[in-house]
Design a protein around this motif. Structure first.
Motif, short mmCIF file in Angstrom:
data_model
loop_
_atom_site.label_atom_id
_atom_site.label_comp_id
_atom_site.label_asym_id
_atom_site.label_seq_id
_atom_site.Cartn_x
_atom_site.Cartn_y
_atom_site.Cartn_z
N ASP A 264 10.23 13.86 13.61
CA ASP A 264 10.32 15.52 13.15
C ASP A 264 11.37 15.33 12.04
O ASP A 264 12.44 14.69 12.00
N PRO A 265 11.12 16.36 10.88
CA PRO A 265 12.11 16.33 10.01
C PRO A 265 13.33 17.00 10.15
O PRO A 265 14.02 17.35 9.08
N VAL A 266 13.67 17.42 11.32
CA VAL A 266 14.79 18.67 11.62
C VAL A 266 16.05 17.89 10.95
O VAL A 266 17.03 18.63 10.64
N ILE B 125 1.02 -1.24 0.09
CA ILE B 125 0.04 0.09 0.04
C ILE B 125 0.82 1.11 -0.03
O ILE B 125 1.57 1.53 0.81
N GLY B 126 0.85 1.99 -1.02
CA GLY B 126 1.39 3.36 -1.09
C GLY B 126 2.85 3.37 -1.82
O GLY B 126 3.58 2.19 -1.83
N GLY B 127 2.98 3.94 -2.95
CA GLY B 127 4.07 4.23 -4.07
C GLY B 127 5.25 5.33 -3.66
O GLY B 127 5.72 5.85 -4.42
N ASP C 75 2.53 -2.22 4.51
CA ASP C 75 1.93 -1.13 4.65
C ASP C 75 2.95 -0.10 4.51
O ASP C 75 3.76 0.39 5.30
N ALA C 76 2.84 0.70 3.31
CA ALA C 76 3.87 1.79 3.34
C ALA C 76 3.08 3.17 2.82
O ALA C 76 3.43 3.87 1.95
N SER C 77 2.01 3.22 3.45
CA SER C 77 1.13 4.17 3.13
C SER C 77 1.30 5.68 3.83
O SER C 77 0.29 6.44 3.83
N PHE D 154 14.26 27.21 10.41
CA PHE D 154 14.40 27.33 9.17
C PHE D 154 14.74 26.11 8.25
O PHE D 154 16.06 26.12 8.80
N TRP D 155 14.33 25.68 7.12
CA TRP D 155 15.39 25.03 6.04
C TRP D 155 15.33 25.66 4.93
O TRP D 155 14.45 26.54 4.42
N VAL D 156 16.59 25.88 4.33
CA VAL D 156 16.75 26.28 2.79
C VAL D 156 17.48 25.46 2.21
O VAL D 156 18.66 24.79 2.25
N PHE E 146 11.17 12.87 -7.90
CA PHE E 146 11.96 11.76 -7.28
C PHE E 146 10.89 10.58 -7.15
O PHE E 146 11.28 9.40 -7.64
N ASP E 147 9.68 10.90 -6.68
CA ASP E 147 9.04 9.52 -6.22
C ASP E 147 8.46 9.22 -7.34
O ASP E 147 8.25 7.87 -7.55
N LYS E 148 7.94 9.68 -8.61
CA LYS E 148 7.58 9.13 -9.78
C LYS E 148 8.68 8.53 -10.46
O LYS E 148 8.53 7.26 -10.93
N PRO F 66 8.59 6.58 -1.25
CA PRO F 66 9.85 5.90 -1.41
C PRO F 66 9.88 4.36 -0.94
O PRO F 66 10.72 3.61 -1.09
N ALA F 67 9.14 4.06 0.41
CA ALA F 67 9.25 2.99 1.46
C ALA F 67 8.66 1.99 0.16
O ALA F 67 9.33 0.98 -0.10
N GLY F 68 7.37 2.15 -0.31
CA GLY F 68 6.78 1.30 -1.06
C GLY F 68 7.53 0.95 -2.40
O GLY F 68 7.59 -0.31 -2.74
C1 LIG Z 1 7.61 19.53 6.92
C2 LIG Z 1 8.36 18.25 6.64
C3 LIG Z 1 9.56 18.06 6.12
C4 LIG Z 1 10.41 17.09 5.57
N1 LIG Z 1 11.64 17.25 5.26
C5 LIG Z 1 12.35 15.97 4.90
C6 LIG Z 1 13.61 16.13 4.42
O1 LIG Z 1 14.23 17.13 3.98
N2 LIG Z 1 14.01 14.81 4.09
C7 LIG Z 1 13.61 13.53 4.28
O2 LIG Z 1 14.26 12.72 3.95
N3 LIG Z 1 12.36 13.43 4.78
C8 LIG Z 1 11.67 14.80 5.08
N4 LIG Z 1 10.38 14.52 5.64
C9 LIG Z 1 9.54 13.29 5.72
C10 LIG Z 1 9.46 12.69 4.38
O3 LIG Z 1 8.56 13.49 3.95
C11 LIG Z 1 8.80 11.21 4.65
O4 LIG Z 1 9.43 10.74 5.80
C12 LIG Z 1 8.98 10.37 3.40
O5 LIG Z 1 8.04 10.88 2.38
C13 LIG Z 1 8.34 8.73 3.69
O6 LIG Z 1 8.12 8.28 2.68
P1 LIG Z 1 6.97 6.67 2.92
O7 LIG Z 1 7.04 6.37 1.50
O8 LIG Z 1 7.07 6.42 4.07
O9 LIG Z 1 5.69 7.75 2.64
P2 LIG Z 1 4.94 8.76 1.47
O10 LIG Z 1 5.98 9.29 0.76
O11 LIG Z 1 4.24 9.54 2.17
O12 LIG Z 1 4.08 7.87 0.61
C14 LIG Z 1 2.94 7.05 1.05
C15 LIG Z 1 2.24 7.11 -0.22
O13 LIG Z 1 0.95 6.06 0.30
C16 LIG Z 1 -0.12 6.51 -0.25
N5 LIG Z 1 -1.31 6.20 0.28
C17 LIG Z 1 -1.88 6.57 1.51
N6 LIG Z 1 -2.88 5.91 1.89
C18 LIG Z 1 -3.35 4.98 0.92
C19 LIG Z 1 -4.18 4.04 0.71
N7 LIG Z 1 -5.23 4.13 1.66
N8 LIG Z 1 -4.33 3.52 -0.57
C20 LIG Z 1 -3.27 3.73 -1.48
N9 LIG Z 1 -2.44 4.53 -1.33
C21 LIG Z 1 -2.13 5.03 0.03
C22 LIG Z 1 0.14 8.10 -0.36
O14 LIG Z 1 -0.82 8.68 -1.46
C23 LIG Z 1 1.47 8.15 -0.66
O15 LIG Z 1 1.84 8.48 -2.06
C24 LIG Z 1 9.61 15.67 5.82
C25 LIG Z 1 8.47 15.59 6.47
C26 LIG Z 1 7.62 16.85 6.72
C27 LIG Z 1 6.29 16.84 7.28
#
Ligand SMILES: Cc1cc2nc3c(=O)[nH]c(=O)nc-3n(C[C@H](O)[C@H](O)[C@H](O)COP(=O)(O)OP(=O)(O)OC[C@H]3O[C@@H](n4cnc5c(N)ncnc54)[C@H](O)[C@@H]3O)c2cc1C
Length: 442
Positions: free
Chosen positions: A308-310, A10-12, A170-172, A224-226, A108-110, A14-16
């Motif tokens: 937290d994303p710090v 579930i979820g595409g 579950d990578a949602s 802040f981040w830049v 990147f995600d695409k 980076p984890a998925g």
């Molecule tokens: C303000 C902020 C700043 C950040 N800055 C950074 C940074 O600089 N560097 C960094 O590494 N991380 C950063 N992060 C964290 C980063 O965004 C996440 O940790 C990362 O995207 C997690 O990847 P993921 O694959 O787990 O989830 P996601 O990338 O969120 O992917 C989950 C996917 O699951 C899909 N999905 C959800 N529910 C369902 C469902 N029921 N059915 C089908 N699909 C579903 C969603 O559409 C989504 O595409 C930041 C986060 C925040 C909030």
């Protein structure tokens, strides 16, 4: 007909995508169900060098290099403008690589999701997983097709409304399908933050590799981040207490513009640059799932926990968990009897990685002392390279890093009582002149 897969994801994000690519390359039958149509906006743009090995294993390095800004380290500055420290990944303890990437996440995600498709995973976008039901033989997913116009797409294939898989990842993300179903999410009440962020064009950059660094500016009650991105874009964001934003009564845009105007280090960096996106807000509440594995499921990425994303750890943790989940399931599919031991190993490893960042983050927010110690140059016991290594994603259990980190935390704690390192105001100079500081904080 209800189709049967080895692994449903579930979820595409980076984890998925990471898990899908590796399992498909290993010859497993995998399906990724993603409710959005990619490219879609996502925050989280700064990556850590310890993901590089996984990117190499995925076969992604060439694509990444062709599209994104290479990142060689970071810089932490205090808002008063007195002190700043740059760190380069090459100097980290046991550094494996000197760089990672700054990425526009939609792109990147695409790229990662398409790559999983090329590796053989079946990708279903605009497909929401609404429920999952487990039994002894596997999992049934109840899915909803959100694709209105997709029938016109030659690649479109109708699936569902149900499908079967032996195992589920579950990578949602923060939607946490399993975490919500089984009520596993535990939030960290002391880390209830909010982020406001936007993209800019024309922001000033330093020459050479210094122009690739993530820059952080720490104020008294926010940071802040830049982040320099490709095509002359820069991501700028602020993280603060959610309550402070609520109290202000301002719109996201008003609050963000005011916050930047009040911080000369950020304002001057933007210089003649201009905002080219809306101001986004994201609740930044840290949480963890109390379990990361069940009989037939694993949680990966933000679905397992969000810290937290710090320290830009999110994508690193997502990719790490995606890779580990793939390896564990590949093994379990051949040797089902090993499931308990391997799932326990997975849970321990991912939890330990999250613990490393949780502790870092808690220390960062506990007061000014983290920054005061971090910004004081020292060669003492090689503490800076150890901190640098963790900032780069070295969350292994190496004793050499662990004891140095303990020492770092000890110094930060002692700094609360005694002035071991010079005190910092974290307030811009002009503000300090206008309103004298509490002498205790000088
Ligand atoms: C303000 C902020 C700043 C950040 N800055 C950074 C940074 O600089 N560097 C960094 O590494 N991380 C950063 N992060 C964290 C980063 O965004 C996440 O940790 C990362 O995207 C997690 O990847 P993921 O694959 O787990 O989830 P996601 O990338 O969120 O992917 C989950 C996917 O699951 C899909 N999905 C959800 N529910 C369902 C469902 N029921 N059915 C089908 N699909 C579903 C969603 O559409 C989504 O595409 C930041 C986060 C925040 C909030």
């Amino acid at each position: 007909m209800v189709e049967d897969y080895d692994v449903a994801i579930i979820g595409g994000g980076p984890a998925g995508s990471t898990a899908a690519t590796l399992l498909s390359k290993a010859g497993r039958r995998v399906i990724v169900l993603e409710r959005e149509k990619f490219p879609r906006f996502h925050i989280g743009e700064s990556l850590l060098p310890f993901s590089m090995q996984t990117f190499t294993r995925l076969g992604l390095q060439e694509k990444l290099r062709a599209h994104f800004v290479e990142k060689f380290g970071g810089e932490i500055a205090e808002a008063g403008g007195e002190k700043a420290a740059k760190f380069y990944f090459k100097d980290g303890f046991a550094s494996r690589t000197d760089r990672s990437y700054q990425v526009t996440r939609s792109k990147f995600d695409k790229m990662l999701l398409d790559h999983a498709g090329e590796a053989g995973a079946e990708i279903c976008e605009e497909t929401s997983v609404d429920d999952v039901m487990f039994d002894d033989g596997g999992v049934t997913l109840r899915i909803r097709d959100l694709n209105q116009a997709g029938v016109a797409d030659p690649r479109y294939r109708k699936i569902g409304p149900e499908l079967r898989a032996k195992y589920l990842i579950d990578a949602s993300g923060r939607n946490s399908v399993i975490g919500n179903k089984f009520k596993l999410k535990k939030s960290y009440q002391h880390l209830q933050k909010l982020s406001l962020f936007a993209h800019y064009e024309g922001v000033e950059r330093e020459a050479g590799i210094d122009g690739t660094l993530t820059r952080m500016v720490r104020t008294l009650d926010s940071w802040f981040w830049v982040i320099p991105l490709e095509n002359n874009r820069t991501s700028i964001g602020i993280v603060l207490e959610a309550a402070d934003f609520k109290k202000s009564g301002l719109s996201a845009e008003q609050f963000f513009e005011r916050a930047i105007a009040e911080q000369p280090l950020v304002r001057n960096r933007i210089g003649g640059g201009r905002r080219v996106s809306q101001v986004y807000t994201a609740a930044d509440f840290s949480y963890r799932s109390q379990k990361l594995a069940g009989d037939r499921w694993l949680l990966a990425g933000d679905a397992a926990g969000f810290i937290d994303p710090v320290f830009s750890s999110g994508v690193f943790l997502a990719v790490l968990a995606g890779e580990q989940a793939a390896d564990v399931l590949h093994d379990v599919l051949d040797h089902p009897k090993r499931v308990r031991r391997l799932f326990r190993h997975y849970e321990r490893l991912v939890n330990r990685a999250m613990d490393v960042y949780l502790r870092f983050v808690e220390s960062w927010y506990a007061g000014k002392e983290f920054v005061e110690v971090f910004l004081t140059p020292t060669q003492l016991f090689q503490i800076p390279p150890a901190v640098n290594a963790v900032l780069g994603g070295n969350v292994g259990n190496r004793f050499a890093i662990r004891w140095r980190m303990e020492l770092f935390y000890l110094i930060v704690r002692l700094q609360r009582k005694w002035t071991l390192c010079p005190r910092l105001s974290l307030v811009p100079k002009t503000d300090r002149e206008a309103a004298p500081l509490n002498p205790a904080s000088i």
